[in-house]
Design a protein around this motif. Structure first.
Motif, PDB file in Angstrom:
ATOM      1  N   ASN A 173     -12.850  -7.400  50.488  1.00 18.25           N
ATOM      2  CA  ASN A 173     -11.586  -8.139  50.571  1.00 18.25           C
ATOM      3  C   ASN A 173     -11.432  -9.108  49.399  1.00 18.25           C
ATOM      4  OD1 ASN A 173     -10.779  -6.891  52.914  1.00 18.25           O
ATOM      5  ND2 ASN A 173     -11.664  -8.436  54.277  1.00 18.25           N
ATOM      6  N   ALA A 212     -10.536  -7.070  46.375  1.00 17.74           N
ATOM      7  CA  ALA A 212      -9.149  -6.602  46.514  1.00 17.74           C
ATOM      8  C   ALA A 212      -8.168  -7.725  46.182  1.00 17.74           C
ATOM      9  CB  ALA A 212      -8.916  -6.080  47.925  1.00 17.74           C
ATOM     10  N   ASP A 213      -8.443  -8.920  46.686  1.00 22.04           N
ATOM     11  CA  ASP A 213      -7.570 -10.069  46.406  1.00 22.04           C
ATOM     12  C   ASP A 213      -7.567 -10.403  44.918  1.00 22.04           C
ATOM     13  OD1 ASP A 213      -6.943 -10.271  49.068  1.00 22.04           O
ATOM     14  OD2 ASP A 213      -8.358 -11.902  49.493  1.00 22.04           O
ATOM     15  N   SER A 244      -5.105  -3.533  47.807  1.00 20.17           N
ATOM     16  CA  SER A 244      -5.637  -3.479  49.166  1.00 20.17           C
ATOM     17  C   SER A 244      -7.094  -3.036  49.146  1.00 20.17           C
ATOM     18  CB  SER A 244      -4.829  -2.493  50.013  1.00 20.17           C
ATOM     19  OG  SER A 244      -5.057  -1.166  49.559  1.00 20.17           O
TER      20      SER A 244
END
Length: 275
Positions: free
Chosen positions: A41, A44-45, A50
């Motif tokens: 995550n 991805a950020d 995503s």
């Protein structure tokens, strides 16, 4: 581990900057030492995509998932001898006396090249060159330097009006293997016979396809664990590090041989100008 760096470089050199995956590859290249401690995550950020996109990109690089890539990154970080495997010259010698290091390495290369006269089987090479000339779909398979050598041969052949395929991306190689048929020719280049580890699935597809398989290597004929129809051994290596020089030499000799076999009129014209 070197495969990851190689694939990232190839992707960044060939992909459009507008490609979503380009930004992921660019972030990884510039923040490589952070990857092993990042969650999917977080990555991805940082890349404004995503987690699913990160997973797909990891698979395109040849990994099962992001966790698999992280594991390899962690192993790389924990290894304090990252460059010892490049050539068979000690870091001590290179640090203290680069001239001596040069002497040692050049000697290894010369020894490797000298054995090529005995190991290169020109009867087999001529058979392979005839396959290349006579068949329509010729596909090269390999990674890293072997893949670069394949592109070098591909370019020479194109100059001689013969189109072949040498995908640099491992996923495209795998997809190509899926589509091979009995009238096609697969040429696997693997200096030390290690393509088995990175291209296992590709090899299984080739085995099922019924295509003719050519292996160019310094290793043994069965190093891929699949049957091969034509086996070109480059050299007998003692150090395991100078095989790439044998490969490049063989590729250039094969290009010249192809020219002499299939452009005899041009060769006669050239000889006529010399005398």
């Amino acid at each position: 581990m070197k495969n990851l760096f190689y694939r990232l470089i190839i992707f960044l050199d060939t992909a459009s900057e507008e490609d979503t995956n380009y930004n992921i590859a660019l972030f990884m290249a510039n923040n490589f030492y952070r990857i092993s401690s990042m969650r999917i995550n977080e990555l991805a950020d940082a890349c404004f995509v995503s987690p699913a996109t990160i997973s797909r990109f990891c698979k395109s690089l040849g990994y099962e998932n992001f966790a698999h890539l992280k594991q390899e990154c962690h192993s790389f970080h924990s290894n304090d001898k990252k460059f010892n495997n490049l050539i068979n010259v000690s870091l001590n010698t290179m640090a203290k006396d680069p001239r001596e290091a040069s002497h040692i390495y050049v000697g290894q290369i010369i020894e490797t090249l000298e054995t090529m006269e005995e190991t290169l089987d020109w009867h087999v090479i001529d058979q392979v060159l005839k396959l290349i000339h006579d068949h329509q779909n010729i596909v090269f398979f390999g990674t890293q330097f072997s893949n670069s050598a394949a592109v070098h041969l591909q370019t020479d052949l194109l100059m001689l009006e013969k189109f072949t395929v040498a995908y640099m991306d491992s996923e495209r190689q795998k997809e190509s293997a899926k589509e091979m048929g009995k009238d096609d020719i697969a040429i696997i280049i693997s200096v030390n016979g290690n393509y088995l580890y990175s291209g296992y699935k590709t090899l299984q597809y080739l085995k099922k396809s019924g295509c003719k398989i050519v292996l160019i290597t310094c290793s043994d004929r069965d190093c891929l664990h699949i049957p091969v129809d034509y086996y070109i051994k480059l050299s007998n290596l003692k150090d395991g590090k100078s095989g790439k020089h044998a490969l490049l030499t063989a590729i250039e000799l094969m290009s010249l041989r192809y020219y002499t076999l299939y452009y005899p009129s041009s060769l006669n014209d050239l000889m006529g100008h010399m005398y």
